[in-house]
Design an enzyme around this catalytic site. Structure first.
Site, short mmCIF file in Angstrom:
data_model
loop_
_atom_site.label_atom_id
_atom_site.label_comp_id
_atom_site.label_asym_id
_atom_site.label_seq_id
_atom_site.Cartn_x
_atom_site.Cartn_y
_atom_site.Cartn_z
N GLY A 133 0.89 -1.21 -0.05
CA GLY A 133 0.02 -0.02 -0.05
C GLY A 133 0.74 1.30 -0.02
O GLY A 133 1.87 1.12 0.34
N GLN A 192 3.12 9.99 1.23
CA GLN A 192 4.31 9.36 1.28
C GLN A 192 5.20 9.74 0.03
O GLN A 192 6.47 9.34 -0.12
CB GLN A 192 4.20 7.83 1.34
CG GLN A 192 3.77 7.14 2.50
CD GLN A 192 3.65 5.71 2.61
OE1 GLN A 192 2.48 5.23 2.16
NE2 GLN A 192 4.43 4.92 2.94
N CYS A 216 6.34 -0.34 6.81
CA CYS A 216 5.96 0.81 6.19
C CYS A 216 6.93 1.22 5.29
O CYS A 216 8.45 1.51 5.84
CB CYS A 216 5.56 2.14 7.03
SG CYS A 216 5.08 3.83 6.36
N LEU A 217 6.78 1.43 4.18
CA LEU A 217 7.71 2.13 3.11
C LEU A 217 8.43 3.15 3.34
O LEU A 217 9.75 3.36 3.17
CB LEU A 217 7.16 2.12 1.69
CG LEU A 217 6.64 0.71 0.95
CD1 LEU A 217 5.88 1.27 -0.22
CD2 LEU A 217 7.81 -0.01 0.74
N HIS A 256 -3.98 1.19 7.91
CA HIS A 256 -2.67 1.77 7.77
C HIS A 256 -2.66 3.11 6.71
O HIS A 256 -2.16 4.15 7.26
CB HIS A 256 -1.63 0.71 7.48
CG HIS A 256 -0.09 0.99 7.13
ND1 HIS A 256 0.78 0.79 8.19
CD2 HIS A 256 0.57 1.90 6.44
CE1 HIS A 256 1.95 1.04 7.66
NE2 HIS A 256 1.77 2.06 6.72
N GLU A 257 -2.98 2.60 5.50
CA GLU A 257 -2.82 3.90 4.39
C GLU A 257 -3.87 5.02 4.92
O GLU A 257 -3.45 6.21 4.64
CB GLU A 257 -3.24 3.29 3.35
CG GLU A 257 -2.52 2.17 2.68
CD GLU A 257 -0.78 2.56 3.06
OE1 GLU A 257 -0.23 3.39 2.73
OE2 GLU A 257 -0.05 1.24 2.99
N HIS A 288 -2.21 7.41 7.17
CA HIS A 288 -1.04 8.10 6.61
C HIS A 288 -1.95 9.51 6.11
O HIS A 288 -1.17 10.55 6.31
CB HIS A 288 -0.37 7.58 5.40
CG HIS A 288 0.76 6.76 5.59
ND1 HIS A 288 2.01 7.17 6.06
CD2 HIS A 288 0.95 5.48 5.20
CE1 HIS A 288 2.68 6.24 6.10
NE2 HIS A 288 2.12 5.44 5.91
ZN ZN Z 1 3.04 3.18 5.88
#
Ligand code: ZN
Length: 156
Positions: free
Chosen positions: A46, A51, A88-89, A130-131, A134
Site C-alpha cells: 500500500g 508518502q 511501512c515503506l 494503515h494507509e 497516513h
Molecule cells: Zn506506511
C-alpha cells in the site's frame, strides 16, 4: 507513469493532514498511476499520497488481489480486532505489532469518480487502516504494541 521518491520518517510531510480531493481530473488519475508504480517497485502492499509528498486523500493498495485505488477513503464501520506485524515503506527496517480491526468497511471514490465500498479483512483491513492513517499524519510506529527485531522474524 513514473516512480516517485518515497518520503522517509522524519520528513514533516508525513505528519500533515491531507486534503480531500474535490475534482478528479487527469492529474489525479496520473498521480494514482504513479503511486501504484511506486508501490509495486518498492514491493509494498500500500501507499498513500503523503508518502510521495502530496497532501491529497489518495491511497493505493494491492494485497495480491489486484490494485485498489481509493480517493477520499473513509472507514464507515469496523469490527473485531487483530494483532499482526506491520512495516511501512517510509520507515524501512522497522517492524512492529499493531492492533487493528479484524474487518473494516471503507467508502471512497474510484478514479472515475464513482462511489465504491470496499470491505476488507485480515491483511486488507490492516492495509486500509494503515494507509488511511497516513492521510491523517499518523504512522504505524505510533501504534506499535511491540517492536520486532529482524532476528526474531527470521527465527519464527
Ligand atoms: Zn506506511
Amino acid at each position: 507513469m513514473a516512480i516517485r521518491n518515497i518520503r522517509k520518517d522524519g520528513d514533516e510531510v508525513l505528519r500533515k493532514i491531507s486534503k480531500e480531493v474535490d475534482v478528479i481530473n487527469d492529474k489525479v488519475v496520473s498521480l494514482l498511476e504513479d503511486m501504484a508504480d511506486t508501490m509495486y517497485k518498492a514491493e509494498g502492499v500500500g501507499l498513500a499520497a503523503p508518502q510521495i509528498g502530496i497532501l491529497k486523500r489518495l491511497i493505493v493498495i494491492d494485497v495480491g488481489e489486484g490494485l485498489i485505488e481509493l480517493i477520499n477513503p473513509k472507514i464507515v464501520s469496523e469490527s473485531g480486532e487483530q494483532i499482526e506485524v506491520e512495516g511501512c515503506l517510509s520507515i524501512p527496517g522497522v517492524l512492529g505489532e499493531v492492533k487493528r480491526p479484524a474487518k473494516v468497511t471503507v467508502e471512497a471514490l474510484n478514479s472515475k469518480g464513482e462511489k465504491i465500498v470496499v470491505e476488507g479483512e485480515e491483511l486488507l483491513a490492516r492495509a486500509l487502516c494503515h494507509e488511511i492513517d497516513h492521510l491523517n499524519g499518523i504512522l504505524f510506529k505510533d501504534k506499535v504494541i511491540r517492536f520486532i527485531d529482524q532476528d526474531e522474524l527470521e527465527e519464527s
